[in-house]
Design a protein around this motif. Structure first.
Motif, mmCIF file in Angstrom:
data_model
loop_
_atom_site.group_PDB
_atom_site.id
_atom_site.type_symbol
_atom_site.label_atom_id
_atom_site.label_comp_id
_atom_site.label_asym_id
_atom_site.label_seq_id
_atom_site.Cartn_x
_atom_site.Cartn_y
_atom_site.Cartn_z
ATOM 1 N N UNK A 179 0.843 -1.332 -0.130
ATOM 2 C CA UNK A 179 0.056 0.068 0.030
ATOM 3 C C UNK A 179 0.912 1.262 0.090
ATOM 4 N N UNK A 180 0.311 2.327 -0.139
ATOM 5 C CA UNK A 180 1.002 3.634 -0.353
ATOM 6 C C UNK A 180 0.989 4.704 0.715
ATOM 7 N N UNK A 181 0.292 4.220 1.967
ATOM 8 C CA UNK A 181 0.262 5.197 3.056
ATOM 9 C C UNK A 181 1.532 5.404 3.713
ATOM 10 N N UNK A 182 1.517 5.891 4.965
ATOM 11 C CA UNK A 182 2.682 6.224 5.765
ATOM 12 C C UNK A 182 3.371 4.869 5.768
ATOM 13 N N UNK A 183 4.713 5.007 5.865
ATOM 14 C CA UNK A 183 5.306 4.081 6.099
ATOM 15 C C UNK A 183 6.700 4.449 7.083
ATOM 16 N N UNK A 184 6.619 4.099 8.383
ATOM 17 C CA UNK A 184 7.809 4.461 9.111
ATOM 18 C C UNK A 184 9.034 3.358 9.261
ATOM 19 N N UNK A 185 9.932 3.394 8.660
ATOM 20 C CA UNK A 185 10.954 2.290 8.861
ATOM 21 C C UNK A 185 12.157 2.510 9.976
ATOM 22 N N UNK A 186 12.387 1.431 10.630
ATOM 23 C CA UNK A 186 13.285 1.839 11.706
ATOM 24 C C UNK A 186 14.481 0.568 11.699
ATOM 25 N N UNK A 187 15.568 0.918 11.826
ATOM 26 C CA UNK A 187 16.648 0.137 11.651
ATOM 27 C C UNK A 187 17.313 0.030 12.876
ATOM 28 N N UNK A 188 17.474 -1.175 13.561
ATOM 29 C CA UNK A 188 17.991 -1.692 14.878
ATOM 30 C C UNK A 188 17.701 -0.648 16.090
ATOM 31 N N UNK A 189 16.201 -0.358 15.852
ATOM 32 C CA UNK A 189 15.719 0.508 16.905
ATOM 33 C C UNK A 189 15.708 2.060 16.524
ATOM 34 N N UNK A 190 16.090 2.559 15.581
ATOM 35 C CA UNK A 190 16.272 3.813 15.193
ATOM 36 C C UNK A 190 15.403 4.056 13.886
ATOM 37 N N UNK A 191 14.930 5.285 14.070
ATOM 38 C CA UNK A 191 14.168 5.590 12.739
ATOM 39 C C UNK A 191 15.030 6.000 11.447
ATOM 40 N N UNK A 192 14.644 5.304 10.481
ATOM 41 C CA UNK A 192 15.360 5.675 9.217
ATOM 42 C C UNK A 192 14.753 6.338 8.444
ATOM 43 N N UNK A 193 14.759 7.634 8.285
ATOM 44 C CA UNK A 193 13.635 8.597 7.247
ATOM 45 C C UNK A 193 14.107 8.399 5.830
ATOM 46 N N UNK A 194 15.083 8.117 5.425
ATOM 47 C CA UNK A 194 15.597 7.568 4.197
ATOM 48 C C UNK A 194 14.948 6.597 3.541
ATOM 49 N N UNK A 195 14.343 5.715 4.273
ATOM 50 C CA UNK A 195 13.688 4.461 3.986
ATOM 51 C C UNK A 195 12.232 4.637 4.335
#
Ligand SMILES: Nc1ncnc2c1ncn2[C@@H]1O[C@H](COP(=O)(O)OP(=O)(O)OP(=O)(O)O)[C@@H](O)[C@H]1O
Ligand SMILES: [Mg+2]
Lengths: 440, 260
Positions: free
Chosen positions: A88-104
């Protein structure tokens, strides 16, 4: 087990140091209190009634390195799309090892005054508001892992949907663990408040991406949802992390008057997974469904402890948990239903069904009904079964091989829960995910 | 074209839970032939059908069964199906949660793969299925439901024949597919069966009723009694049975010493 909590205390000192000025805030006092609570409680052992079947000694014996700041990683958007739900195309918040990854991540406009942000940013913007929000939520019962999470609160999500706002697109939270050359831990905190007559759908997904390491990851998230009067929240939790993973997940929802919370938890397994899932039906006429599918292969252990606390009259709750245990896999289900004195006309239905695919798989299923009101309807049931020989034969008599026939029937067993998913793309995704796992 | 029989059963014996049910069956089905098997309840008709399909509850204790000259009894149930054996069950099981389309596609492709043919994609599969649905007067809704779940008795039987039509077996064994069908459904099912009937394949119809045999005219009719075929004849035999019941064949059986 004092020595094992000690390593987390050492980690805390490092963590505190990394916070710079933030450690002056009242939020940090909450962290400190929680660390003390964690140290006092210590890690549970199988002598604790709530942990009787789940021996976390391997977790307690591991030294985990805290990942204090967002470290560089080489994860690409294509890897993200392959690792998790991408339908889907809504909001997606990606975290890498516990930290937000804005670029992803994809953070579009949600509009209408709704806030969808990572928690670290929300703390930076208004730490007092975050602290207030946490304090306003009814405390989860004293639990080592929730206390540990609160001690290390830093990132996760902060979602606030104002009254009357309906967010159509699901908000996808993707937590990626990257196995490194050391065992690492992530304490994620997700705070979600959905206002009066508002609606939101949250997909909370935990995955691993191989980072070349073969060390354990420990994911220790806490998600809290507050549903205001008449609010509707659909919450999907999908865990499919690496085999060496430990996952202790806490989910707690509070339902105000005539609100609805639908929660479905898919646990595809890691070394040890424990889900503490609870909801308080705090306002009259609230409705909660709590469903789950859990798989344990090889020597995996999946433990679901659920609590549905009926504290107000005229509330309904439906609970359906289905488990598939294979090899030497082990499942634990404990379903607690509390009906408090005021909660007249409660209608509560609980069902736990298990499929044992091998002679060495184990399931411990325990309903716990605590009923203090007299005019209530409460039913519960637990079953343990095997695949039906007649059904297998029918499929094989049509040319379908034994392994595929078993996978088809096993998926069919879980399908009853999958069909409760309201988003067609997500339903397809889970179908594929489960089938891929079951074909092994 | 070889004149090798499709199915050759010689002195087949089988037991269930230590009790002998089939006590020496002999039956040969040649290409193009339709055989009807009749006989009283409990005589072993379904047992024979299940043994041929490979149900493991039935233990073969003697004799042999050859499919195109190959040992059928050695094969797993799925291998038999891929080799062209199809059993329409007397009591088809319900499979809640198993999507009909998914199931049928898996079956078709398992058979195709075995034959070295390319697997059908979703579009080709749907085209095949639609064509067969038309023949058997089956609604599209069926494909969206779980296999047999909540189907009426007649719908289950019709679904068996629909699967048969899609899979196009070389040896179809129909176990009382006519029981529970209304007159119209019986005609539709018979049409479906007759369409499959050809010079290359064979059929075994287990039935209690002469009526089915008016629509699907058999080449041979057998009477199975107490685990043995005690009488075989042309299509007139079914009429005689209808008229006289099984008693006169039983008497005949006792004369030849099959009774006990
Ligand atoms: N799985 C089983 N377990 C125990 N007994 C069985 C089993 N299957 C068949 N039998 C027994 O074997 C005998 C033959 O049964 P079978 O189903 O083959 O009869 P049938 O000729 O098909 O009868 P019907 O006309 O009623 O369908 C019966 O006595 C039956 O009870
Ligand atoms: Mg029968």
């Amino acid at each position: 087990m004092h020595s094992t909590t000690e390593s987390f205390q050492k980690n805390f000192a490092l963590f505190e140091h990394s916070l710079n000025g933030e450690s002056e805030l009242p939020l940090h006092q909450l962290r400190r209190r929680s660390l003390e609570r964690f140290s006092t409680l210590g890690f549970p052992t199988t002598r604790d009634e709530d942990w009787r079947f789940t021996n976390i000694a391997p977790l307690a014996a591991t030294q985990f390195r805290p990942i204090l700041v967002s470290e560089p990683h080489s994860i690409t958007p294509a890897q993200v799309a392959a690792a998790g739900y991408a339908g889907q195309s809504g909001q997606r918040l990606v975290f890498v090892n516990g930290h937000f990854a804005p670029g992803l991540s994809q953070l579009g406009e949600v509009g209408n005054g709704a806030t969808v942000s990572n928690l670290a940013a929300a703390i930076k913007a208004d730490a007092a508001a975050v602290e207030q929000f946490i304090e306003s939520l009814p405390a989860t019962k004293p639990d080592t892992f929730a206390a540990l999470n609160t001690a290390f609160i830093r990132d996760g999500v902060f979602i606030s949907v104002p009254s009357g706002i309906i967010i159509e697109q699901p908000i996808h939270l993707l937590f990626i663990g990257v196995a490194t050359s050391e065992a690492t831990v992530a304490h994620l905190r997700n705070l979600i408040s959905v206002g009066e007559n508002a609606q939101a759908t949250i997909i909370e997904e935990y995955v691993s991406i191989g980072g070349g390491g073969n060390h354990a990851t420990f994911t220790n998230p806490v998600t809290q949802i507050a549903a205001a009067p008449n609010a509707t929240v659909n919450h999907y939790r999908i865990q499919h992390e690496q085999e060496l993973g430990f996952h202790i997940g806490t989910f707690h929802a509070t339902l105000d008057r005539a609100s609805t919370v639908n929660s479905i938890t898919f646990t595809l397994g890691s070394a040890i997974v424990r889900n503490n899932t609870s909801a308080v039906l705090a306002g009259p006429g609230a409705h909660c469904t709590m469903d789950g599918v859990y798989l344990a292969n090889e020597t995996q252990l999946v433990d679901n402890h659920t609590t549905l606390d009926h504290a107000a009259p005229n509330c309904t709750s439906h609970e359906l948990y289905k488990g598939v245990l294979n090899d030497r896999g082990r499942g634990v289900f404990s379903g607690r239903i509390i009906v408090r004195q005021d909660a007249q006309k409660t209608d509560s239905k609980q069902s736990n069904r298990n499929l044992l695919l091998s002679d060495t798989a184990i399931i411990d299923s325990k309903p716990q009904l605590e009923i203090f009101a007299d005019d209530v309807k409460c039913t519960h049931g637990a079953t343990i079964g095997q695949l039906s020989d007649e059904s297998l034969f029918y499929l094989r008599a049509r040319g379908i091989g034994l392994a595929e026939a078993r996978a088809i029937l096993t998926y069919a067993f879980a399908e009853e829960v999958v069909e409760h998913i309201a988003i067609p793309e997500l339903r397809d995704y889970l179908e594929t995910l489960l089938n891929t796992r079951l074909e092994h | 074209m070889s004149q090798q029989p499709i199915l050759e059963i010689r002195d087949l014996r089988a037991s269930v839970e230590g009790k002998e049910i089939l006590k020496g069956i002999n039956l040969t089905v040649n290409p193009g032939e339709v055989h009807a098997i009749m006989g009283p309840n409990g005589s072993g008709k379904s047992t024979l059908a299940q043994v041929l399909a490979g149900h493991k509850a039935y233990e073969v204790t003697g004799g042999e069964a050859l499919l195109h000259g190959n040992d059928l009894l050695e094969m797993d149930p799925e291998e038999r199906a891929r080799e062209g054996v199809f059993l329409a069950f007397q009591y088809p099981v319900e499979l809640p949660g198993v999507n009909s389309t998914y199931f049928l596609k898996a079956a078709v492709n398992a058979v195709r793969k075995h034959r070295g043919e390319e697997e059908l994609d979703a579009a080709d599969f749907l085209a095949l299925v639609r064509q067969k649905m038309k023949v058997l007067d089956v609604g599209e809704a069926l494909l969206k439901r779980s296999v047999n779940e909540g189907f009426s008795g007649g719908e289950k039987k019709r679904n068996e024949i629909f699967q048969m039509a899609v899979l196009e077996p070389t040896l179809a064994i129909l176990d009382e597919t006519d029981s529970g069908l209304d007159i119209d459904a019986l005609r539709v099912v018979a049409d479906g069966v007759n369409k499959l009937r050809g010079s290359e394949n064979g059929m075994v119809l287990v039935t209690h009723y002469q009526r089915l045999l008016e629509y699907i005219v058999p080449d041979v009719v057998h009477v199975l009694y107490n685990g043995r075929i005690i009488k075989s004849g042309g299509k007139e035999l079914a009429l005689e049975l209808e008229e006289h019941g099984y008693d006169w064949v039983k008497e005949h059986a006792e004369e030849v010493g099959v009774g006990q």
